[in-house]
Enzyme design. Structure first.
Site, PDB file in Angstrom:
ATOM      1  N   CYS A   2      -3.638  39.745  -4.589  1.00  0.00           N
ATOM      2  CA  CYS A   2      -2.593  39.592  -5.602  1.00  0.00           C
ATOM      3  C   CYS A   2      -1.652  40.779  -5.441  1.00  0.00           C
ATOM      4  O   CYS A   2      -2.007  41.912  -5.750  1.00  0.00           O
ATOM      5  CB  CYS A   2      -3.204  39.561  -7.003  1.00  0.00           C
ATOM      6  SG  CYS A   2      -1.983  39.488  -8.335  1.00  0.00           S
ATOM      7  N   GLU A 111       2.017  34.352  -4.780  1.00  0.00           N
ATOM      8  CA  GLU A 111       1.279  34.425  -3.528  1.00  0.00           C
ATOM      9  C   GLU A 111       2.130  33.806  -2.428  1.00  0.00           C
ATOM     10  O   GLU A 111       2.992  32.970  -2.694  1.00  0.00           O
ATOM     11  CB  GLU A 111      -0.062  33.704  -3.658  1.00  0.00           C
ATOM     12  CG  GLU A 111      -1.038  34.003  -2.542  1.00  0.00           C
ATOM     13  CD  GLU A 111      -1.227  35.494  -2.307  1.00  0.00           C
ATOM     14  OE1 GLU A 111      -0.503  36.036  -1.432  1.00  0.00           O
ATOM     15  OE2 GLU A 111      -2.060  36.103  -2.989  1.00  0.00           O
TER      16      GLU A 111
END
Length: 259
Positions: A2, A111
């Site tokens: 992340c 992402e």
């Protein structure tokens, strides 16, 4: 992994969701990047009036974990994520996993699907958010780092786990989500050892998140408005394993930083 996330809910709603005291007036943030200050929540020693449960305290920490034994942050990798599978044994995170587990509120995360370089296809960004909306709480670890001159700074990392089926086509890792009914157990570092909370650091259920393709505006940290979450049409990419982003990536020098 992340590497960017957002927290766009009203600050009052975030604090109520987490049941925390402390930071209660912070702006919407659509593009939170490493080294920037983030909201973290941990249990305090105080007790809520009329309750046996400890209060939860919200405060700011630098997104980029620094173990207490680090001498110079400039010579240490930027640890924005901690792998849940190894955090309890890894030297950098072992003490925090036992004594300083936190919650990190988010509205979702970004992402990138990164096709093989030889394909000539550019990485595609995705905005990954809860299907039902609202705020989620990522599992996190924190450490207070002290410099040689005696100054201190709170630092934190987001815990990650293997991606579930809904995210796996984009990336092989995803943040660990702690459900509200498990907040107290995750934050209880006095009676709950790491082995007692292993069941909380598994991938979230398959239908929890939805992933929306977005433009490359999110790549630049100076882009901080809601337009970076606007869905875009993308060409179909061939199925294949997502590639993991290289570790130890240096932060963008244009970022707001706590150092």
């Amino acid at each position: 992994m992340c590497g960017r996330f957002a927290l766009t809910a009203h600050s009052k709603a975030v604090i109520e969701f987490l049941g925390a005291l402390g930071e209660d007036d912070f702006p919407e943030r659509y593009n939170i990047a490493p080294t920037q200050p983030i909201i973290v929540v941990m249990s305090s020693e105080r007790r809520e009036p009329g309750s046996n449960l400890p209060e939860r305290r919200a405060f700011l920490a630098r997104w980029g974990f620094l173990p207490g034994w680090v001498k110079d942050p400039k010579d240490f990798p930027l640890l924005i994520n901690a792998r849940s599978e190894t955090a309890a044994e890894k030297a950098s995170f072992r003490a925090a996993m036992r004594h300083r587990r936190v919650l990190i509120p988010a509205s979702g995360f970004y992402e990138w699907r990164r096709p093989p370089k030889e394909s000539g296809v550019k990485p595609q960004a995705y905005w990954v958010r809860p299907k039902k909306g609202g705020v989620v709480a990522f599992a996190g670890l924190m450490e207070t780092w002290s410099s040689a001159d005696g100054s201190e700074i709170d630092t934190a990392a987001i815990m990650t786990t293997k991606a579930n089926a809904a995210i796996r086509h984009i990336h092989d890792r995803m943040p660990v989500v702690i459900q509200p009914e498990d907040f107290e157990r995750w934050l209880d570092c006095k009676t709950q050892e790491p082995r007692h909370v292993e069941d909380l650091i598994l991938p979230v259920q398959e239908d929890f998140f939805e992933a929306l393709p977005v433009s490359d505006l999110v790549n630049k940290v100076s882009n901080m408005g809601p337009e970076i979450q606007k869905p875009v049409a993308v060409a179909e990419l061939q199925d294949g394993p997502a590639q993991e982003v290289s570790k130890g990536k240096k932060p963008d020098p244009s970022q707001m930083s706590l150092f």
